[in-house]
Design a protein around this motif. Structure first.
Motif, mmCIF file in Angstrom:
data_model
loop_
_atom_site.group_PDB
_atom_site.id
_atom_site.type_symbol
_atom_site.label_atom_id
_atom_site.label_comp_id
_atom_site.label_asym_id
_atom_site.label_seq_id
_atom_site.Cartn_x
_atom_site.Cartn_y
_atom_site.Cartn_z
ATOM 1 N N ASP A 178 0.861 -1.220 -0.016
ATOM 2 C CA ASP A 178 -0.022 -0.131 0.122
ATOM 3 C C ASP A 178 0.669 1.450 -0.008
ATOM 4 O O ASP A 178 0.521 2.220 -0.457
ATOM 5 C CB ASP A 178 -0.792 0.175 1.368
ATOM 6 N N ASP A 179 1.966 0.988 0.722
ATOM 7 C CA ASP A 179 2.664 2.393 0.818
ATOM 8 C C ASP A 179 3.996 2.445 -0.058
ATOM 9 O O ASP A 179 4.537 3.467 -0.335
ATOM 10 C CB ASP A 179 3.068 2.600 2.208
ATOM 11 N N LEU A 180 4.660 1.198 -0.599
ATOM 12 C CA LEU A 180 6.082 1.081 -1.041
ATOM 13 C C LEU A 180 6.214 0.395 -2.236
ATOM 14 O O LEU A 180 5.122 -0.218 -2.776
ATOM 15 C CB LEU A 180 6.661 0.317 -0.014
ATOM 16 N N ILE A 181 7.134 0.979 -3.020
ATOM 17 C CA ILE A 181 7.405 0.307 -4.401
ATOM 18 C C ILE A 181 8.803 -0.391 -4.095
ATOM 19 O O ILE A 181 9.737 0.562 -3.816
ATOM 20 C CB ILE A 181 7.388 1.349 -5.551
ATOM 21 N N VAL A 227 6.787 9.551 -6.185
ATOM 22 C CA VAL A 227 7.159 8.952 -5.171
ATOM 23 C C VAL A 227 8.012 10.065 -4.188
ATOM 24 O O VAL A 227 8.127 11.077 -4.711
ATOM 25 C CB VAL A 227 8.087 7.889 -5.249
ATOM 26 N N GLN A 228 8.039 9.694 -2.857
ATOM 27 C CA GLN A 228 8.716 10.797 -2.070
ATOM 28 C C GLN A 228 10.213 10.773 -2.407
ATOM 29 O O GLN A 228 10.976 9.861 -3.064
ATOM 30 C CB GLN A 228 8.557 10.399 -0.724
ATOM 31 N N ASP A 229 10.784 11.976 -1.919
ATOM 32 C CA ASP A 229 12.235 12.131 -2.290
ATOM 33 C C ASP A 229 13.287 11.283 -1.789
ATOM 34 O O ASP A 229 14.051 10.569 -2.411
ATOM 35 C CB ASP A 229 12.804 13.630 -1.876
ATOM 36 N N ASP A 230 12.805 10.844 -0.461
ATOM 37 C CA ASP A 230 13.894 9.813 0.161
ATOM 38 C C ASP A 230 13.484 8.567 -0.138
ATOM 39 O O ASP A 230 12.341 8.078 -0.334
ATOM 40 C CB ASP A 230 13.849 10.111 1.768
ATOM 41 N N PHE A 231 14.461 7.598 -0.322
ATOM 42 C CA PHE A 231 14.318 6.238 -0.503
ATOM 43 C C PHE A 231 15.468 5.257 0.116
ATOM 44 O O PHE A 231 16.128 5.837 0.488
ATOM 45 C CB PHE A 231 14.096 5.834 -1.870
ATOM 46 N N ALA A 232 15.063 3.981 0.117
ATOM 47 C CA ALA A 232 16.460 3.099 0.924
ATOM 48 C C ALA A 232 16.661 2.324 -0.179
ATOM 49 O O ALA A 232 16.062 1.857 -1.207
ATOM 50 C CB ALA A 232 15.562 2.459 1.805
ATOM 51 N N VAL A 233 18.123 1.709 -0.111
ATOM 52 C CA VAL A 233 18.864 0.847 -0.749
ATOM 53 C C VAL A 233 19.336 -0.435 0.172
ATOM 54 O O VAL A 233 20.164 0.099 0.919
ATOM 55 C CB VAL A 233 20.137 1.674 -1.795
ATOM 56 N N ASN A 234 18.958 -1.531 -0.558
ATOM 57 C CA ASN A 234 19.416 -2.712 0.588
ATOM 58 C C ASN A 234 20.133 -3.574 -0.332
ATOM 59 O O ASN A 234 19.856 -3.687 -1.678
ATOM 60 C CB ASN A 234 18.266 -3.304 1.134
ATOM 61 N N ILE A 235 21.339 -3.749 -0.049
ATOM 62 C CA ILE A 235 22.105 -4.633 -0.860
ATOM 63 C C ILE A 235 22.418 -6.080 0.102
ATOM 64 O O ILE A 235 22.888 -5.877 1.016
ATOM 65 C CB ILE A 235 23.444 -4.002 -0.899
ATOM 66 N N ALA A 236 22.105 -7.005 -0.790
ATOM 67 C CA ALA A 236 22.577 -8.386 -0.132
ATOM 68 C C ALA A 236 23.761 -8.953 -0.781
ATOM 69 O O ALA A 236 23.834 -9.421 -1.971
ATOM 70 C CB ALA A 236 21.472 -9.642 -0.674
ATOM 71 N N GLU A 237 25.113 -8.408 -0.179
ATOM 72 C CA GLU A 237 26.212 -8.804 -0.934
ATOM 73 C C GLU A 237 26.518 -10.277 -1.346
ATOM 74 O O GLU A 237 27.088 -10.353 -2.546
ATOM 75 C CB GLU A 237 27.395 -8.304 -0.061
ATOM 76 N N LYS A 238 26.200 -11.254 -0.685
ATOM 77 C CA LYS A 238 26.476 -12.502 -0.950
ATOM 78 C C LYS A 238 25.917 -12.951 -1.977
ATOM 79 O O LYS A 238 26.476 -13.914 -2.843
ATOM 80 C CB LYS A 238 26.387 -13.412 0.506
ATOM 81 N N VAL A 239 24.478 -12.615 -2.398
ATOM 82 C CA VAL A 239 23.766 -13.128 -3.528
ATOM 83 C C VAL A 239 23.780 -12.119 -4.769
ATOM 84 O O VAL A 239 23.424 -12.226 -5.637
ATOM 85 C CB VAL A 239 22.471 -13.602 -3.150
ATOM 86 N N GLY A 240 24.391 -10.716 -4.154
ATOM 87 C CA GLY A 240 24.203 -9.912 -5.200
ATOM 88 C C GLY A 240 22.872 -9.262 -5.792
ATOM 89 O O GLY A 240 22.633 -8.818 -6.976
ATOM 90 N N GLU A 243 17.915 -3.895 -3.454
ATOM 91 C CA GLU A 243 16.567 -3.579 -3.488
ATOM 92 C C GLU A 243 16.427 -2.201 -3.441
ATOM 93 O O GLU A 243 17.363 -1.401 -2.637
ATOM 94 C CB GLU A 243 15.836 -3.975 -2.179
ATOM 95 N N ILE A 244 15.903 -1.543 -4.280
ATOM 96 C CA ILE A 244 15.547 0.075 -4.174
ATOM 97 C C ILE A 244 14.065 0.355 -3.605
ATOM 98 O O ILE A 244 12.969 -0.199 -4.229
ATOM 99 C CB ILE A 244 15.746 0.731 -5.722
ATOM 100 N N ILE A 245 14.042 0.851 -2.537
ATOM 101 C CA ILE A 245 12.628 0.830 -1.798
ATOM 102 C C ILE A 245 12.203 2.317 -2.031
ATOM 103 O O ILE A 245 12.657 3.260 -1.186
ATOM 104 C CB ILE A 245 12.582 0.273 -0.547
ATOM 105 N N LEU A 246 10.985 2.688 -2.668
ATOM 106 C CA LEU A 246 10.727 3.829 -2.973
ATOM 107 C C LEU A 246 9.291 4.216 -2.008
ATOM 108 O O LEU A 246 8.524 2.898 -1.955
ATOM 109 C CB LEU A 246 10.190 4.204 -4.453
ATOM 110 N N HIS A 304 21.527 8.209 -4.256
ATOM 111 C CA HIS A 304 22.418 7.101 -3.696
ATOM 112 C C HIS A 304 23.731 7.091 -4.155
ATOM 113 O O HIS A 304 23.635 6.487 -5.444
ATOM 114 C CB HIS A 304 21.669 5.760 -3.423
ATOM 115 N N LEU A 305 24.688 7.611 -3.598
ATOM 116 C CA LEU A 305 26.028 7.497 -4.354
ATOM 117 C C LEU A 305 27.183 7.617 -3.308
ATOM 118 O O LEU A 305 27.201 8.296 -2.498
ATOM 119 C CB LEU A 305 25.997 8.921 -5.418
#
Length: 426
Positions: A178-181, A227-240, A243-246, A304-305
């Motif tokens: 409902d809230d996230l992409i 979408v809103q300006d801020d977002f989150a980036v999650n990285i699962a290093e071992k499996v590559g 996730e970009i969560i908007l 995100h940089l």
């Protein structure tokens, strides 16, 4: 001992610069500065010798113009008369003459990929290159019997290669609540980290770039809704997995992620991708010496940089109607004694650049005149230096002159804090 070649670090902040391939800047005659060239291009003088006509140029015609007093060069299919630019070229006349009368695209990509030549040389445009049509190669498989095709692997190889490519090429998917992409990128490579992921989300346009060695995978769409300006980036290093969560602006169900843009879902070499810029805000300017200042730029909340060690950025400004670009290497902020990090409410990431201001430097003078709160265009990181070059070293030798010291700062900090086997740093 690590021997860093000149092209590994572009000695940003300095007017005397070594570019890729070891090319150095040369002293220009008085009246031959970048500003003088801009004035000449705006003077109305015919710089092509064609009185405003654009022509189609054949290979034979291009080859005739191969002298200093008559020099044409082809870059990415466009032909320019660079004769009037000879004395203004920071790399010197000899550097331009390497491509005289030929297609200089490859040389340009090695040395000047970041330069907006269309803007710099627009008044020198002769016309477009006329390319000869290339005959399609004859398909030899069509003349062979079916059993020979199978025996030679002509059918099965294509199937195997297709399956292999599907196994290793990154892909993406998306889902919503409902809230996230959430946009999920499957890089299919281990060892993924935050420095290899660059995300920008501005004006409903999402751009997510993943660096995979010397290749770039891009997800780029015009989003279905805001979408809103801020977002989150999650990285699962071992499996590559990335996730970009908007965050949705409105709690509605999206029918699709959005409209794909031209470069969406492509995997190409980084050098072919082209530079991407976003606006960054100047939030502080600290005097280090009488002619050197520490600039602090704040990245947008929608970016995100992270700049890897040994890589640089490009700053872009419009000066007198011409786009001017220069490379600089970010560094750690605590070089000046008593440095106090500027306060920032939202904790947005910052980029610190130590830059020498030249009295006759067109770009650095424009930089110095920026006021707190002004914006400047900042590119994605670029460079071919890898941390692995120092991770197994026992002895490290760093040699730098002047503001060429700036690329060494983060490398030195990394070596002293992360390289366990290091014994000596010179």
């Amino acid at each position: 001992m690590l021997n860093v070649p000149p092209q590994a670090f572009p000695a940003p902040g300095s007017q005397q610069r070594v570019a890729a391939g070891g090319r150095t800047k040369v002293p220009l005659k008085p009246g031959r500065s970048l500003m003088d060239w801009i004035r000449l291009t705006k003077s109305g003088k015919d710089l092509t010798g064609l009185k405003g006509r654009l022509i189609e140029v054949t290979e034979d015609e291009l080859a005739k113009h191969n002298k200093k007093e008559d020099c044409w060069i082809c870059i990415r299919g466009l032909v320019y008369n660079v004769t009037p630019y000879m004395e203004y070229h920071p790399g010197g006349e000899d550097e331009l003459m390497k491509a005289a009368g030929t297609d200089g695209t490859d040389l340009f990509e090695q040395v000047h990929r970041w330069v907006n030549y269309e803007s710099m040389l627009k008044e020198c445009l002769v016309g477009r290159m006329a390319f000869k049509p290339i005959a399609a190669p004859k398909d030899i498989s069509s003349t062979l019997p079916e059993e020979k095709k199978q025996l030679n692997g002509m059918l099965s190889e294509r199937e195997v290669l297709g399956a292999s490519a599907r196994d290793t090429t990154p892909s993406y998917d998306w889902f919503q609540t409902d809230d996230l992409i959430t946009v999920v990128i499957y890089t299919k490579q281990k060892g993924m980290n935050a420095e290899l992921v660059i995300v920008d989300c501005q004006d409903k346009r999402l751009r997510g770039e993943i660096i995979l060695d010397d290749h770039s995978y891009l997800v780029e769409v015009d989003l279905d809704h805001e979408v809103q300006d801020d977002f989150a980036v999650n990285i699962a290093e071992k499996v590559g997995k990335v996730e970009i969560i908007l965050k949705k602006k409105d709690r509605i169900q999206w029918k699709m992620l959005g409209l794909p843009l031209e470069s969406h879902n492509t995997l190409i070499r980084c050098t072919e991708r082209g530079l991407f810029y976003r606006k960054c805000k100047l939030i502080s300017k600290t005097e280090v010496t009488h002619d050197t200042k520490l600039f602090c730029f704040m990245l947008p909340k929608s970016t995100h940089l992270q700049v890897p060690i040994g890589q640089h950025l490009y700053l872009k400004q419009i000066i007198a109607g011409t786009e001017v670009v220069k490379p600089y290497t970010p560094l750690l902020p605590f070089l000046p004694l008593g440095f106090k990090e500027p306060f920032c409410q939202d904790g947005a990431p910052r980029i610190y650049l130590m830059i020498k201001i030249y009295s006759c430097g067109l770009f650095t003078q424009a930089l110095d005149h920026l006021q707190i709160g002004d914006d400047i265009s900042v590119s994605n990181p670029e460079g071919n230096f890898k941390k692995s070059q120092v991770e197994a070293l026992e002895d490290l030798f760093l040699l730098a002159a002047g503001t060429g010291f700036t690329p060494m700062v983060k490398l030195l900090n990394f070596a002293l804090t992360k390289v366990d086997c290091l014994r000596y740093v010179h």
